[in-house]
Write a protein that holds these residues in place. Structure first.
Motif, mmCIF file in Angstrom:
data_model
loop_
_atom_site.group_PDB
_atom_site.id
_atom_site.type_symbol
_atom_site.label_atom_id
_atom_site.label_comp_id
_atom_site.label_asym_id
_atom_site.label_seq_id
_atom_site.Cartn_x
_atom_site.Cartn_y
_atom_site.Cartn_z
ATOM 1 N N LYS A 12 0.829 -1.206 0.000
ATOM 2 C CA LYS A 12 0.000 0.000 0.000
ATOM 3 C C LYS A 12 0.864 1.257 0.000
ATOM 4 C CE LYS A 12 -3.547 -2.433 2.627
ATOM 5 N NZ LYS A 12 -4.197 -2.552 3.922
ATOM 6 N N ASN A 13 1.951 1.247 0.767
ATOM 7 C CA ASN A 13 2.858 2.397 0.809
ATOM 8 C C ASN A 13 3.528 2.633 -0.544
ATOM 9 O OD1 ASN A 13 2.225 2.762 3.502
ATOM 10 N ND2 ASN A 13 4.071 1.746 4.256
ATOM 11 N N ALA A 14 3.937 1.557 -1.202
ATOM 12 C CA ALA A 14 4.559 1.677 -2.522
ATOM 13 C C ALA A 14 3.566 2.264 -3.524
ATOM 14 C CB ALA A 14 5.061 0.318 -2.999
ATOM 15 N N TYR A 15 2.317 1.845 -3.417
ATOM 16 C CA TYR A 15 1.275 2.381 -4.299
ATOM 17 C C TYR A 15 1.118 3.893 -4.091
ATOM 18 C CZ TYR A 15 -3.360 3.254 -6.239
ATOM 19 O OH TYR A 15 -4.417 3.779 -6.938
ATOM 20 N N ASP A 16 1.137 4.328 -2.834
ATOM 21 C CA ASP A 16 1.066 5.768 -2.545
ATOM 22 C C ASP A 16 2.269 6.518 -3.116
ATOM 23 O OD1 ASP A 16 -1.390 5.675 -1.306
ATOM 24 O OD2 ASP A 16 -0.556 5.519 0.724
ATOM 25 N N GLU A 17 3.426 5.865 -3.138
ATOM 26 C CA GLU A 17 4.619 6.486 -3.718
ATOM 27 C C GLU A 17 4.458 6.706 -5.221
ATOM 28 O OE1 GLU A 17 7.640 3.706 -2.479
ATOM 29 O OE2 GLU A 17 8.106 4.876 -0.690
ATOM 30 N N VAL A 18 3.664 5.864 -5.864
ATOM 31 C CA VAL A 18 3.379 6.040 -7.291
ATOM 32 C C VAL A 18 2.255 7.060 -7.479
ATOM 33 C CG1 VAL A 18 2.482 4.912 -9.369
ATOM 34 C CG2 VAL A 18 4.187 3.758 -7.968
ATOM 35 N N LYS A 19 1.174 6.865 -6.729
ATOM 36 C CA LYS A 19 -0.028 7.681 -6.910
ATOM 37 C C LYS A 19 0.156 9.132 -6.472
ATOM 38 C CE LYS A 19 -4.831 7.948 -5.398
ATOM 39 N NZ LYS A 19 -5.837 7.375 -4.498
ATOM 40 N N LYS A 20 0.622 9.328 -5.266
ATOM 41 C CA LYS A 20 0.699 10.678 -4.705
ATOM 42 C C LYS A 20 2.049 11.344 -4.930
ATOM 43 C CE LYS A 20 -2.580 9.544 -1.059
ATOM 44 N NZ LYS A 20 -2.700 9.148 0.337
ATOM 45 N N ASP A 21 3.109 10.620 -4.626
ATOM 46 C CA ASP A 21 4.446 11.210 -4.663
ATOM 47 C C ASP A 21 5.080 11.198 -6.055
ATOM 48 O OD1 ASP A 21 4.040 11.379 -1.920
ATOM 49 O OD2 ASP A 21 5.200 9.560 -1.497
ATOM 50 N N LYS A 22 4.546 10.353 -6.951
ATOM 51 C CA LYS A 22 5.097 10.210 -8.302
ATOM 52 C C LYS A 22 6.576 9.814 -8.255
ATOM 53 C CE LYS A 22 1.239 11.517 -10.300
ATOM 54 N NZ LYS A 22 0.400 10.550 -10.953
ATOM 55 N N SER A 23 6.924 8.967 -7.284
ATOM 56 C CA SER A 23 8.315 8.531 -7.098
ATOM 57 C C SER A 23 8.715 7.420 -8.071
ATOM 58 C CB SER A 23 8.525 8.025 -5.674
ATOM 59 O OG SER A 23 8.252 9.035 -4.740
ATOM 60 N N TYR A 24 7.750 6.601 -8.477
ATOM 61 C CA TYR A 24 8.024 5.476 -9.367
ATOM 62 C C TYR A 24 7.000 5.453 -10.489
ATOM 63 C CZ TYR A 24 10.727 4.047 -5.328
ATOM 64 O OH TYR A 24 11.611 4.026 -4.298
ATOM 65 N N ARG A 25 7.346 4.779 -11.592
ATOM 66 C CA ARG A 25 6.420 4.640 -12.723
ATOM 67 C C ARG A 25 5.567 3.392 -12.566
ATOM 68 N NH1 ARG A 25 4.059 8.014 -15.756
ATOM 69 N NH2 ARG A 25 6.015 9.064 -16.180
ATOM 70 N N TYR A 26 6.152 2.321 -11.992
ATOM 71 C CA TYR A 26 5.378 1.090 -11.859
ATOM 72 C C TYR A 26 5.830 0.286 -10.643
ATOM 73 C CZ TYR A 26 9.318 -1.519 -13.889
ATOM 74 O OH TYR A 26 10.554 -2.081 -14.126
ATOM 75 N N ILE A 27 4.973 -0.659 -10.273
ATOM 76 C CA ILE A 27 5.268 -1.621 -9.199
ATOM 77 C C ILE A 27 4.866 -3.000 -9.718
ATOM 78 C CG2 ILE A 27 4.828 -2.310 -6.812
ATOM 79 C CD1 ILE A 27 3.549 0.520 -6.462
ATOM 80 N N ILE A 28 5.705 -3.979 -9.438
ATOM 81 C CA ILE A 28 5.347 -5.371 -9.702
ATOM 82 C C ILE A 28 5.179 -6.049 -8.344
ATOM 83 C CG2 ILE A 28 6.067 -7.590 -10.686
ATOM 84 C CD1 ILE A 28 7.532 -6.017 -12.869
ATOM 85 N N TYR A 29 4.002 -6.665 -8.146
ATOM 86 C CA TYR A 29 3.680 -7.358 -6.896
ATOM 87 C C TYR A 29 3.678 -8.871 -7.127
ATOM 88 C CZ TYR A 29 1.592 -2.856 -5.446
ATOM 89 O OH TYR A 29 1.362 -1.537 -5.132
ATOM 90 N N HIS A 30 3.983 -9.615 -6.072
ATOM 91 C CA HIS A 30 3.857 -11.067 -6.124
ATOM 92 C C HIS A 30 3.180 -11.546 -4.846
ATOM 93 C CE1 HIS A 30 7.367 -12.187 -3.402
ATOM 94 N NE2 HIS A 30 7.428 -10.872 -3.470
ATOM 95 N N ILE A 31 2.667 -12.761 -4.888
ATOM 96 C CA ILE A 31 2.067 -13.359 -3.692
ATOM 97 C C ILE A 31 3.146 -14.198 -3.020
ATOM 98 C CG2 ILE A 31 0.295 -14.878 -2.750
ATOM 99 C CD1 ILE A 31 -1.532 -14.024 -5.046
#
Length: 148
Positions: A12-31
């Motif tokens: 969730k924090n990484a997603y906020d870094e993309v959505k709000k902070d624009k720190s990254y372009r993408y995230i790859i998640y795994h289970i």
């Protein structure tokens, strides 16, 4: 159907870094351990979608969830003489290649709702089983049709 898989706080924090902070372009998640959705990789902000697809080639036989902050041109409402403006649309890509194990495909499919609910603000959810379904053209066409 729910698998009982949870979404990690880091996800969730990484997603906020993309959505709000624009720190990254993408995230790859795994289970991880069939119990928790966790961050596997983050892509630098300057990464293009084509570069992201090259990274996704590492997962030809494995399922993943990916969030990509996709830049798209939109028409400015109410004025024909203004050029289109570029906005970022958050796309959740569920990547389940045909060659991945059946058990893994079932786990990712049944856990998709958990990540959708945790990542508030996703503009479009797309499921892809091959690189044609994940192509830039397919994503752009899907974004033209609107959210979700």
């Amino acid at each position: 159907m729910s698998s009982g898989v949870k979404v990690s706080t880091e996800s969730k924090n990484a997603y906020d870094e993309v959505k709000k902070d624009k720190s990254y372009r993408y995230i790859i998640y795994h289970i991880k351990d069939e119990k928790i959705i966790d961050v596997e990789m983050k892509g630098e902000r300057g990464t293009t979608y084509d570069e992201f697809l090259k990274t996704l080639e590492k997962y030809k036989t494995e399922c993943r969830y990916c969030v990509f902050d996709f830049p798209v041109n939109v028409e400015v409402q109410g004025s024909e003489d203004k050029p289109p403006m570029t906005v970022d649309r958050l796309v959740l890509l569920t990547w389940c290649p045909e060659s991945s194990p059946i058990k893994q495909k079932m786990l990712y499919s049944s856990s998709c709702d958990a990540i959708k609910k945790a990542l508030v603000g996703i503009y479009k959810c797309i499921q892809a089983c091959d690189f044609e379904e994940a192509s830039k053209e397919v994503i752009l066409e899907s974004l033209k049709k609107g959210g979700k």
